[in-house]
Design a protein around this motif. Structure first.
Motif, PDB file in Angstrom:
ATOM      1  N   ARG A  82       6.555  -5.096   5.627  1.00 42.36           N
ATOM      2  CA  ARG A  82       8.005  -5.033   5.435  1.00 42.36           C
ATOM      3  C   ARG A  82       8.379  -3.902   4.470  1.00 42.36           C
ATOM      4  N   TYR A  83       7.591  -3.774   3.392  1.00 47.47           N
ATOM      5  CA  TYR A  83       7.842  -2.698   2.423  1.00 47.47           C
ATOM      6  C   TYR A  83       7.653  -1.341   3.082  1.00 47.47           C
ATOM      7  N   ALA A  84       6.569  -1.171   3.840  1.00 46.10           N
ATOM      8  CA  ALA A  84       6.305   0.106   4.508  1.00 46.10           C
ATOM      9  C   ALA A  84       7.433   0.453   5.480  1.00 46.10           C
ATOM     10  N   ARG A  85       7.928  -0.546   6.209  1.00 48.23           N
ATOM     11  CA  ARG A  85       9.011  -0.305   7.171  1.00 48.23           C
ATOM     12  C   ARG A  85      10.290   0.148   6.457  1.00 48.23           C
ATOM     13  N   ARG A  86      10.603  -0.473   5.335  1.00 51.63           N
ATOM     14  CA  ARG A  86      11.814  -0.109   4.590  1.00 51.63           C
ATOM     15  C   ARG A  86      11.753   1.314   4.052  1.00 51.63           C
ATOM     16  N   HIS A  87      10.543   1.785   3.768  1.00 48.81           N
ATOM     17  CA  HIS A  87      10.385   3.111   3.169  1.00 48.81           C
ATOM     18  C   HIS A  87       9.876   4.142   4.174  1.00 48.81           C
ATOM     19  N   SER A  88       9.910   3.822   5.440  1.00 55.74           N
ATOM     20  CA  SER A  88       9.305   4.696   6.454  1.00 55.74           C
ATOM     21  C   SER A  88       9.970   6.063   6.533  1.00 55.74           C
ATOM     22  N   ASP A  89      11.282   6.142   6.196  1.00 57.80           N
ATOM     23  CA  ASP A  89      11.967   7.430   6.310  1.00 57.80           C
ATOM     24  C   ASP A  89      11.525   8.416   5.230  1.00 57.80           C
ATOM     25  N   GLU A  90      10.700   7.978   4.283  1.00 59.59           N
ATOM     26  CA  GLU A  90      10.189   8.866   3.232  1.00 59.59           C
ATOM     27  C   GLU A  90       8.942   9.622   3.693  1.00 59.59           C
ATOM     28  N   TYR A  91       8.436   9.278   4.880  1.00 53.43           N
ATOM     29  CA  TYR A  91       7.170   9.841   5.341  1.00 53.43           C
ATOM     30  C   TYR A  91       7.301  10.353   6.770  1.00 53.43           C
ATOM     31  N   ASP A  92       6.430  11.288   7.124  1.00 48.33           N
ATOM     32  CA  ASP A  92       6.396  11.783   8.502  1.00 48.33           C
ATOM     33  C   ASP A  92       5.713  10.785   9.434  1.00 48.33           C
ATOM     34  N   LEU A  93       4.766  10.020   8.884  1.00 50.34           N
ATOM     35  CA  LEU A  93       4.016   9.092   9.726  1.00 50.34           C
ATOM     36  C   LEU A  93       3.455   7.972   8.864  1.00 50.34           C
ATOM     37  N   LEU A  94       3.490   6.758   9.405  1.00 52.16           N
ATOM     38  CA  LEU A  94       2.840   5.619   8.775  1.00 52.16           C
ATOM     39  C   LEU A  94       1.542   5.311   9.521  1.00 52.16           C
ATOM     40  N   VAL A  95       0.478   5.073   8.763  1.00 49.79           N
ATOM     41  CA  VAL A  95      -0.814   4.719   9.342  1.00 49.79           C
ATOM     42  C   VAL A  95      -1.256   3.403   8.705  1.00 49.79           C
ATOM     43  N   SER A  96      -1.388   2.370   9.506  1.00 46.44           N
ATOM     44  CA  SER A  96      -1.840   1.080   9.000  1.00 46.44           C
ATOM     45  C   SER A  96      -3.328   0.913   9.255  1.00 46.44           C
ATOM     46  N   THR A  97      -4.065   0.526   8.201  1.00 49.15           N
ATOM     47  CA  THR A  97      -5.468   0.146   8.383  1.00 49.15           C
ATOM     48  C   THR A  97      -5.636  -1.343   8.108  1.00 49.15           C
ATOM     49  N   ILE A  98      -4.528  -2.098   8.127  1.00 51.85           N
ATOM     50  CA  ILE A  98      -4.591  -3.544   7.894  1.00 51.85           C
ATOM     51  C   ILE A  98      -3.888  -4.256   9.043  1.00 51.85           C
ATOM     52  N   ASN A  99      -4.360  -3.954  10.275  1.00 53.15           N
ATOM     53  CA  ASN A  99      -3.876  -4.643  11.471  1.00 53.15           C
ATOM     54  C   ASN A  99      -2.463  -4.213  11.822  1.00 53.15           C
ATOM     55  N   GLU A 100      -1.856  -4.923  12.765  1.00 55.20           N
ATOM     56  CA  GLU A 100      -0.538  -4.502  13.232  1.00 55.20           C
ATOM     57  C   GLU A 100       0.539  -5.013  12.279  1.00 55.20           C
TER      58      GLU A 100
END
Length: 397
Positions: A82-100
């Motif tokens: 949820r935190y990563a999704r809220r801050h996604s516009d700060e990055y060019d790409l999100l990469v999760s290594t902890i499942n979906e």
């Protein structure tokens, strides 16, 4: 969530960071303050501590991790996403290594095992995290917080650690991820002659209930009762103090069991390379990096019937067990048959495991996938521009 757990997922995360740091500015979103130098030593990686930004994912999830450890693991995972999704516009790409996670459409997601609680699969109660009861208030809360949208998942660059995990992800989401086996560090392993190895068994993994270490002690005891003078080394960090106490109590008085706990990397490698056999206790293991390391060190590994570790032992029935009694019989049989030992060792050893599961292969594919997700040419990989920098060798490979 916590790199200091030092498990297979954490090894994947460190290798992803190493693979991408030459071409990208990286921020690690996590719940703790990891000691990256210690992790580099433990995983034999070369993550640039000075250039990596580490950011705690809010307040609630880090507090839960600090206060309760893994007790509310699933909720922590949901809050991290949820935190990563809220801050996604700060990055060019999100990469999760902890499942979906609920990261919407522009993401790369590496799945060790899916957190989709609605997935219908056999033995569900054995596969999902033990703190989760199906359709419980806690499960519904975690699912709501996570906000995982199936259509977004289908549009992500979706990866899985084994064919077995890919099957379950496909069952959950109706789309099959690409299988990218985790990176196995093979550089330090030596394929010592069989005659120079001890008649002993090594198990490697975190000391927690799902690793079934007490059962492994009983298996070793059973093999000894059948006339095979084998001993057992238990190696790995403790993440469940209560379970460790149970293991210590069972091992007490059994001088053939050595509960070593976490040891330096060189000692881990030495134990594997100087012993004939390995064993893994976790059922429904998603891949089993520890099993691959046992094989890389030339030990013959025995693994439970269920899970992704089948790929490592080539589905050899002699190495797959379904119970304590079954494992006891199979280990005793192999230990009594030199010809069978030679046959089972053929696909083992550093060079064989490097070809199938090595780090260079993993890091190269991660760079390609990230480049594709960002619609950029990948550096150091086939198809890159001729003036791209040469591929950096993956450490430990």
């Amino acid at each position: 969530m916590d790199l200091m757990s030092k498990g297979g997922g954490e090894a994947v995360a460190m290798n992803v960071l190493e693979a991408l740091q030459g071409d990208h500015d990286l921020t690690l979103l996590t719940l703790t303050d990891p000691d990256l130098r210690e992790l580099n030593d433990y995983f034999d990686t070369s993550v640039d501590v000075g250039s990596l930004t580490v950011e705690r994912a809010g307040y609630l999830a880090p507090w839960l991790n600090d206060r309760f450890g893994l007790k509310y693991y699933v909720l922590q995972n949901a809050l991290l996403g949820r935190y990563a999704r809220r801050h996604s516009d700060e990055y060019d790409l999100l990469v999760s290594t902890i499942n979906e996670l609920g990261l919407e459409s522009n993401a790369v997601q590496y799945v060790h095992f899916p957190f989709d609680w609605t997935v219908s699969c056999d033995d569900r109660e054995h596969i999902f995290h033990p703190t989760v009861e199906e359709d419980s208030l806690y499960e519904r809360l975690a699912t709501r917080v996570a906000g995982v949208d199936r259509e977004d998942i289908r549009q992500n660059a979706l990866l899985a650690n084994s064919g077995w995990t890919a099957d379950v992800v496909e069952d959950a989401y109706g789309t099959r991820p690409e299988v990218v086996h985790p990176p196995i560090d093979t550089r330090e392993f030596e394929d010592l002659p069989w005659s120079e190895r001890e008649d002993g068994i090594v198990t490697v993994g975190r000391i927690e209930r799902s690793k079934r270490i007490k059962e492994l002690i009983r298996i070793t005891e059973g093999v000894r009762e059948r006339g095979r003078d084998l001993h057992l080394h238990v190696i790995g960090p403790t993440v469940d103090e209560e379970y460790r106490e149970e293991v210590e109590a069972l091992a007490s008085g059994r001088d053939y069991v050595e509960l070593e706990g976490e040891v330096p990397r060189e000692e881990l490698v030495e134990r594997i390379c100087t012993h004939k056999y390995g064993i893994h206790g976790k059922e429904y293991e998603h891949f089993g990096m520890a099993v691959a390391e046992l094989a890389a060190g030339g030990a013959i590994p025995f693994v439970p019937n269920e899970g992704g570790q089948h790929a490592i032992v080539d589905d050899r029935e002699e190495l797959l067990y379904g119970s304590v009694a079954d494992a006891t019989e199979k280990i005793a049989r192999v230990a009594a048959d030199p010809d069978l030992q030679r046959e089972l060792r053929e696909p083992m050893g550093p060079s064989a495991i490097r070809r199938r599961f090595g780090r260079r292969r993993f890091q190269r594919r991660i760079r390609e996938i990230v480049a594709e997700a960002m619609d950029r040419p990948a550096t150091g990989v086939p198809g890159a521009p001729t003036d791209a920098p040469a591929e950096r060798p993956a450490s430990g490979d």
